[in-house]
Each structure stands twice: as C-alpha cells, then as structure tokens.
Scaffold this motif. Structure first.
Motif, PDB file in Angstrom:
ATOM      1  N   MET A   1      50.146  40.808  84.765  1.00 32.78           N
ATOM      2  CA  MET A   1      50.484  41.535  83.357  1.00 32.78           C
ATOM      3  C   MET A   1      51.957  41.796  83.618  1.00 32.78           C
ATOM      4  O   MET A   1      52.449  42.532  84.473  1.00 32.78           O
ATOM      5  N   PRO A   2      52.644  41.855  82.255  1.00 38.38           N
ATOM      6  CA  PRO A   2      54.217  42.597  82.517  1.00 38.38           C
ATOM      7  C   PRO A   2      54.213  43.822  82.711  1.00 38.38           C
ATOM      8  O   PRO A   2      53.540  44.653  82.148  1.00 38.38           O
ATOM      9  N   ALA A   3      55.379  44.404  83.544  1.00 37.77           N
ATOM     10  CA  ALA A   3      55.614  45.904  83.701  1.00 37.77           C
ATOM     11  C   ALA A   3      56.819  46.016  82.790  1.00 37.77           C
ATOM     12  O   ALA A   3      57.683  45.292  82.414  1.00 37.77           O
ATOM     13  N   ARG A   4      56.897  47.072  82.384  1.00 45.29           N
ATOM     14  CA  ARG A   4      57.972  47.848  81.693  1.00 45.29           C
ATOM     15  C   ARG A   4      59.439  47.819  82.541  1.00 45.29           C
ATOM     16  O   ARG A   4      59.456  47.811  83.684  1.00 45.29           O
ATOM     17  N   ASP A   5      60.437  47.310  81.768  1.00 46.72           N
ATOM     18  CA  ASP A   5      61.569  47.055  82.452  1.00 46.72           C
ATOM     19  C   ASP A   5      62.584  48.146  81.797  1.00 46.72           C
ATOM     20  O   ASP A   5      63.820  48.129  82.082  1.00 46.72           O
ATOM     21  N   VAL A   6      62.143  49.020  80.906  1.00 52.33           N
ATOM     22  CA  VAL A   6      63.150  50.185  80.418  1.00 52.33           C
ATOM     23  C   VAL A   6      62.118  51.498  80.329  1.00 52.33           C
ATOM     24  O   VAL A   6      60.835  51.374  80.316  1.00 52.33           O
ATOM     25  N   PRO A   7      62.768  52.656  80.480  1.00 54.97           N
ATOM     26  CA  PRO A   7      61.968  53.792  80.541  1.00 54.97           C
ATOM     27  C   PRO A   7      61.374  54.196  79.245  1.00 54.97           C
ATOM     28  O   PRO A   7      61.818  53.770  78.127  1.00 54.97           O
ATOM     29  N   LEU A   8      60.215  54.762  79.248  1.00 55.00           N
ATOM     30  CA  LEU A   8      59.557  55.309  78.205  1.00 55.00           C
ATOM     31  C   LEU A   8      60.488  56.406  77.452  1.00 55.00           C
ATOM     32  O   LEU A   8      60.996  57.029  77.876  1.00 55.00           O
ATOM     33  N   GLN A   9      60.521  55.999  75.876  1.00 52.28           N
ATOM     34  CA  GLN A   9      61.741  56.647  75.200  1.00 52.28           C
ATOM     35  C   GLN A   9      61.288  57.782  74.553  1.00 52.28           C
ATOM     36  O   GLN A   9      61.867  59.073  74.506  1.00 52.28           O
ATOM     37  N   GLN A  10      59.852  58.048  73.948  1.00 60.16           N
ATOM     38  CA  GLN A  10      59.212  59.244  73.393  1.00 60.16           C
ATOM     39  C   GLN A  10      58.149  59.355  73.798  1.00 60.16           C
ATOM     40  O   GLN A  10      57.008  58.478  73.924  1.00 60.16           O
ATOM     41  N   LEU A  11      57.732  60.496  74.038  1.00 58.98           N
ATOM     42  CA  LEU A  11      56.241  60.955  74.608  1.00 58.98           C
ATOM     43  C   LEU A  11      55.830  61.931  73.575  1.00 58.98           C
ATOM     44  O   LEU A  11      56.466  62.989  73.618  1.00 58.98           O
ATOM     45  N   GLY A  12      54.484  61.929  73.119  1.00 60.52           N
ATOM     46  CA  GLY A  12      53.790  62.882  72.322  1.00 60.52           C
ATOM     47  C   GLY A  12      52.388  62.906  72.623  1.00 60.52           C
ATOM     48  O   GLY A  12      52.035  62.132  73.434  1.00 60.52           O
ATOM     49  N   PHE A  13      51.824  63.568  71.969  1.00 61.65           N
ATOM     50  CA  PHE A  13      50.318  64.128  72.099  1.00 61.65           C
ATOM     51  C   PHE A  13      49.362  63.652  70.629  1.00 61.65           C
ATOM     52  O   PHE A  13      50.093  64.240  69.806  1.00 61.65           O
ATOM     53  N   LEU A  14      48.192  63.518  70.843  1.00 59.78           N
ATOM     54  CA  LEU A  14      47.494  63.571  69.833  1.00 59.78           C
ATOM     55  C   LEU A  14      46.375  64.538  70.065  1.00 59.78           C
ATOM     56  O   LEU A  14      45.725  64.438  71.057  1.00 59.78           O
ATOM     57  N   THR A  15      45.827  65.486  68.969  1.00 63.04           N
ATOM     58  CA  THR A  15      44.830  66.196  69.286  1.00 63.04           C
ATOM     59  C   THR A  15      44.080  66.560  67.925  1.00 63.04           C
ATOM     60  O   THR A  15      44.531  66.323  66.824  1.00 63.04           O
ATOM     61  N   ILE A  16      42.695  66.992  67.968  1.00 60.24           N
ATOM     62  CA  ILE A  16      41.949  67.370  66.855  1.00 60.24           C
ATOM     63  C   ILE A  16      41.762  69.012  66.674  1.00 60.24           C
ATOM     64  O   ILE A  16      41.152  69.063  65.669  1.00 60.24           O
ATOM     65  N   VAL A 298      55.619  48.789  74.199  1.00 55.59           N
ATOM     66  CA  VAL A 298      55.917  49.708  73.292  1.00 55.59           C
ATOM     67  C   VAL A 298      56.830  50.659  74.051  1.00 55.59           C
ATOM     68  O   VAL A 298      57.145  50.540  75.271  1.00 55.59           O
ATOM     69  N   ASP A 299      57.788  51.364  73.285  1.00 54.74           N
ATOM     70  CA  ASP A 299      58.953  52.539  73.973  1.00 54.74           C
ATOM     71  C   ASP A 299      58.392  53.913  73.323  1.00 54.74           C
ATOM     72  O   ASP A 299      59.221  54.882  73.816  1.00 54.74           O
ATOM     73  N   GLU A 300      57.392  54.147  72.793  1.00 57.03           N
ATOM     74  CA  GLU A 300      56.996  55.480  72.726  1.00 57.03           C
ATOM     75  C   GLU A 300      55.333  55.684  72.716  1.00 57.03           C
ATOM     76  O   GLU A 300      54.730  54.555  72.255  1.00 57.03           O
ATOM     77  N   VAL A 301      54.927  56.731  72.944  1.00 54.34           N
ATOM     78  CA  VAL A 301      53.387  57.062  72.944  1.00 54.34           C
ATOM     79  C   VAL A 301      53.004  58.262  72.320  1.00 54.34           C
ATOM     80  O   VAL A 301      53.896  59.060  72.392  1.00 54.34           O
ATOM     81  N   ALA A 302      51.959  58.425  71.889  1.00 55.85           N
ATOM     82  CA  ALA A 302      51.200  59.554  71.343  1.00 55.85           C
ATOM     83  C   ALA A 302      49.784  59.705  72.019  1.00 55.85           C
ATOM     84  O   ALA A 302      48.789  59.320  71.598  1.00 55.85           O
ATOM     85  N   PHE A 303      49.751  60.130  73.451  1.00 62.58           N
ATOM     86  CA  PHE A 303      48.497  60.077  74.219  1.00 62.58           C
ATOM     87  C   PHE A 303      47.546  61.226  73.452  1.00 62.58           C
ATOM     88  O   PHE A 303      48.062  62.428  73.459  1.00 62.58           O
ATOM     89  N   ALA A 304      46.402  60.643  73.559  1.00 67.98           N
ATOM     90  CA  ALA A 304      45.294  61.388  72.713  1.00 67.98           C
ATOM     91  C   ALA A 304      44.642  62.333  73.851  1.00 67.98           C
ATOM     92  O   ALA A 304      44.317  61.987  74.952  1.00 67.98           O
ATOM     93  N   LEU A 305      44.438  63.653  73.636  1.00 64.97           N
ATOM     94  CA  LEU A 305      43.931  64.345  74.415  1.00 64.97           C
ATOM     95  C   LEU A 305      42.368  64.326  74.318  1.00 64.97           C
ATOM     96  O   LEU A 305      41.777  64.240  73.161  1.00 64.97           O
ATOM     97  N   PRO A 306      41.585  64.606  75.239  1.00 68.00           N
ATOM     98  CA  PRO A 306      40.248  64.569  75.003  1.00 68.00           C
ATOM     99  C   PRO A 306      39.888  65.831  74.277  1.00 68.00           C
ATOM    100  O   PRO A 306      40.417  66.892  74.226  1.00 68.00           O
ATOM    101  N   PHE A 307      38.624  65.711  73.470  1.00 68.24           N
ATOM    102  CA  PHE A 307      38.367  66.894  72.505  1.00 68.24           C
ATOM    103  C   PHE A 307      36.986  67.630  73.293  1.00 68.24           C
ATOM    104  O   PHE A 307      36.285  66.848  74.002  1.00 68.24           O
ATOM    105  N   GLY A 308      36.836  68.562  72.799  1.00 68.13           N
ATOM    106  CA  GLY A 308      35.696  69.724  73.161  1.00 68.13           C
ATOM    107  C   GLY A 308      36.178  70.273  74.532  1.00 68.13           C
ATOM    108  O   GLY A 308      35.083  71.012  75.187  1.00 68.13           O
ATOM    109  N   PHE A 309      37.341  70.522  74.792  1.00 68.62           N
ATOM    110  CA  PHE A 309      37.783  71.296  76.125  1.00 68.62           C
ATOM    111  C   PHE A 309      38.439  72.545  75.848  1.00 68.62           C
ATOM    112  O   PHE A 309      38.416  72.799  74.569  1.00 68.62           O
TER     113      PHE A 309
END
Length: 356
Positions: A1-16, A298-309
């Motif tokens: 599988m291809p690996a990223r050749d540029v750094p991640l530009q935007q980091l966010g998160f998703l929550t309920i 992709v160059d940005e992510v919004a990683f989802a937090l697990p719910f119920g914690f």
C-alpha cells in the motif's frame, strides 16, 4: 500500500457529546470544556455528530454557537447533519448566524436520504407530509442555494419593516465550507459535481468486499478526478493509548474488540462496511495509518472519538492526539505552526482574533 509522502496538514476530531438523560447539563458542559482543550492543544477542528432522540448532541448548531464564544481559532463542524431532519432555510439561517458569531469558522457537513429510524420518527417530524418530503440531493441543493445568497423571496418594505430577498444573516464564505458525508461511490461523485468538500467516515455503504481501505480510496480518487481542488477529510475511529492508565487501555481494547465482528464483511441490506477501530500507541496507530490506502490520499483528518466514555477519557485521548499521534503523522499544532493565529487558552490568557 502507498505511504504518505507529505505530512498531515489538518488534525481534528469528531464527537457525539454524550450526557446523562436525567441531568444533561454536566455532560454538555464537559463537551464545551473538551472543545476549549482542543483549541489549547492546537487541534485544527472539532466536529459534532447529530444524535437525535439519544443521549448525545441533538443540536450541534446550538453547541457550536456556545463554543464560538469560548474559542477563537478552532474550526467548528457538523459531521454530519442529516438534511431530512431539517428545514433547509432555517438551517441556513442558523449556520450563517454561528458563522458570523465565530468569525467564519463553521464547517457545515451534510448528508441526504432517509435518516435512521425514519419510519419511527417521520410522523413526528412531518405529520402531514412525510410521504411526499424530498429527502434526497434536491433538499441539499436548496440549502446550498440559500447559503450562497440566492433569492428566496422578493425583497419588500412594508411600513417600517424591511425584508431581504436572501437568508439573513448572509455569511459570504459559508457556501465554500460546506461538506458532504459520502458513504458510496455515487455520493462521493455527486459531492464533487456540486463542488462540496468530502467527508469520509468509518462506514461505507454498498460495499462489494471487506477491503475497507481499498473501497474508501476508490471513492476519494473518483471525487478528486472531478474536483481536484476539493478538500477531503477522513474520519476513522482512532484511540491512542500513550498516556492512558491500565484501566483505560483495557476498556478501550474491550470496546474495539466488541465492534470488530462488524468489520469482517458487509452488513445488512445496505451492505454497510465498518472500518476497524485503531487502538494502540501513537507509533502503532501511525504505522497502521501509513499502510491505509485511503489515508495516503488525504491531507486532513477528523478522527472519531469512541462514545460512551468519561470526560477524563476524552481529555486523555485529545491530549494524546495532539501531543503524540499528530506529530507521529507529521502534523504540528496550529498554535506553533508558521503563520497560524494562536488560540485562546483555558486559563484565560486573552483570545486572539478569529481566523477566517
């Protein structure tokens, strides 16, 4: 599988934003504190998922309005607003109002189609019109026209009352910050044709195999072929354990293991395919992400937090996202990034001007 050749530009998160149904105040306040913490840590964005008739955020726009007054830089998004629950004109008014209050920080994520439990809720939403409501792309298109400032009624002056022809307030940049939550190749293509940004999540529809990464990558490539300038954000469930206690690590792994069976094959008539939750140290997660075919695109992510914690769990997860996992992916905090506007801190060291 291809690996990223540029750094991640935007980091966010998703929550309920979970809360106690008998006493929702503390849970909602904890959510606002988490959003403040995210800004202090230098994260780029926070996204709220609708949880109608559940013990989670049912009105992200209201929470975003509150958060807009307690943050100064953090981008605030919905991921996603099911348009079937909304009147497009009223939604356009609400989001434009928050966008103005926040200094242009709203990222409006939408989805079309019948929402979950539609047969159970449709009569409460639309007592006389449920069977004739358009729940598809046309409803999204109406919203897009309204936030773009297209006329919705003739301008008029009736006595001392002045009426605008377009939704008020009008926030000129909001149309350019509308996203579509696509779960299929068809919806990803439609988002590109409408010049919307693309939200990809940990769930795909109409899956033809159990290779989640390959199918998500196919959607991203199809989108980019039609809209090369569009932004694409990936929203996998990611649980870093670097600073977690032994009890937290055990709880996180049990959570992921309980959800693992649904990732082995497409599920149900919609052929839903779920991505495995990524639990481990930042080094371990970064290695798995670099091997993920869609993450490489992709160059940005919004990683989802697990719910119920608990609130303390989310503080640990956000801290590890910003201080361990993000740097492992080449990302740097917004507060230390060249040209970035520093955000407000939790101890009250004066908010900086909003970033448009």
């Amino acid at each position: 599988m291809p690996a990223r050749d540029v750094p991640l530009q935007q980091l966010g998160f998703l929550t309920i934003g979970t809360f106690d149904g008998d006493d929702p105040g503390p849970g909602l306040e904890a959510l606002l504190v988490q959003l403040e913490l995210a800004e202090e840590l230098g994260l780029d964005s926070a996204w709220l998922r609708h949880r109608h008739l559940q013990h989670g955020v049912s009105s992200p726009v209201a929470v975003m309005a509150a958060a807009s007054q307690r943050t100064s830089r953090l981008r605030l998004g919905t991921a996603v607003t099911p348009i079937a629950w909304e009147n497009p004109l009223r939604l356009a008014e609400d989001l434009a109002t928050v966008d103005v209050l926040s200094g242009g920080r709203v990222e409006a994520g939408l989805s079309a189609g019948p929402p979950m439990r539609w047969d159970d809720v449709k009569d409460a939403l639309y007592p006389a019109t449920a069977d004739v409501e358009d729940l598809g792309y046309e409803r999204v298109s109406r919203f897009l026209a309204m936030v773009a400032g297209e006329p919705v009624a003739p301008a008029a002056t009736l006595g001392a009352e002045v009426y605008s022809s377009r939704v008020q307030p009008h926030s000129p940049g909001l149309r350019d910050r509308v996203w579509y939550g696509a779960g299929s190749l068809r919806s990803a293509t439609w988002a590109a044709e409408q010049r919307l940004h693309l939200l990809t999540s940990s769930v795909l529809t109409g899956a033809t195999s159990a290779d989640f990464a390959a199918q998500q990558a196919e959607q991203v490539r199809a989108y980019r072929a039609l809209h090369p300038a569009g932004r694409v954000s990936q929203g996998l469930v990611v649980v870093p354990t670097d600073s977690a206690s032994p009890a937290q690590r055990a709880r996180y792994r049990a959570y992921a293991e309980a959800r693992l069976p649904r990732t082995t094959a497409p599920q149900g008539p919609g052929r839903l395919l779920f991505a495995p939750d990524l639990v481990g140290t930042s080094e371990e997660i970064a290695e798995r992400l670099h091997a993920h075919e869609a993450f490489a695109l992709v160059d940005e992510v919004a990683f989802a937090l697990p719910f119920g914690f608990e609130h303390e769990d989310y503080v640990q997860l956000l801290t590890d996202l910003a201080t361990s996992l993000g740097p492992a992916l080449g990302w740097s905090p917004a507060t230390g990034r060249a040209g970035a506007t520093p955000g407000a801190t939790l101890d009250g060291d004066g908010p900086a001007p909003p970033r448009p």
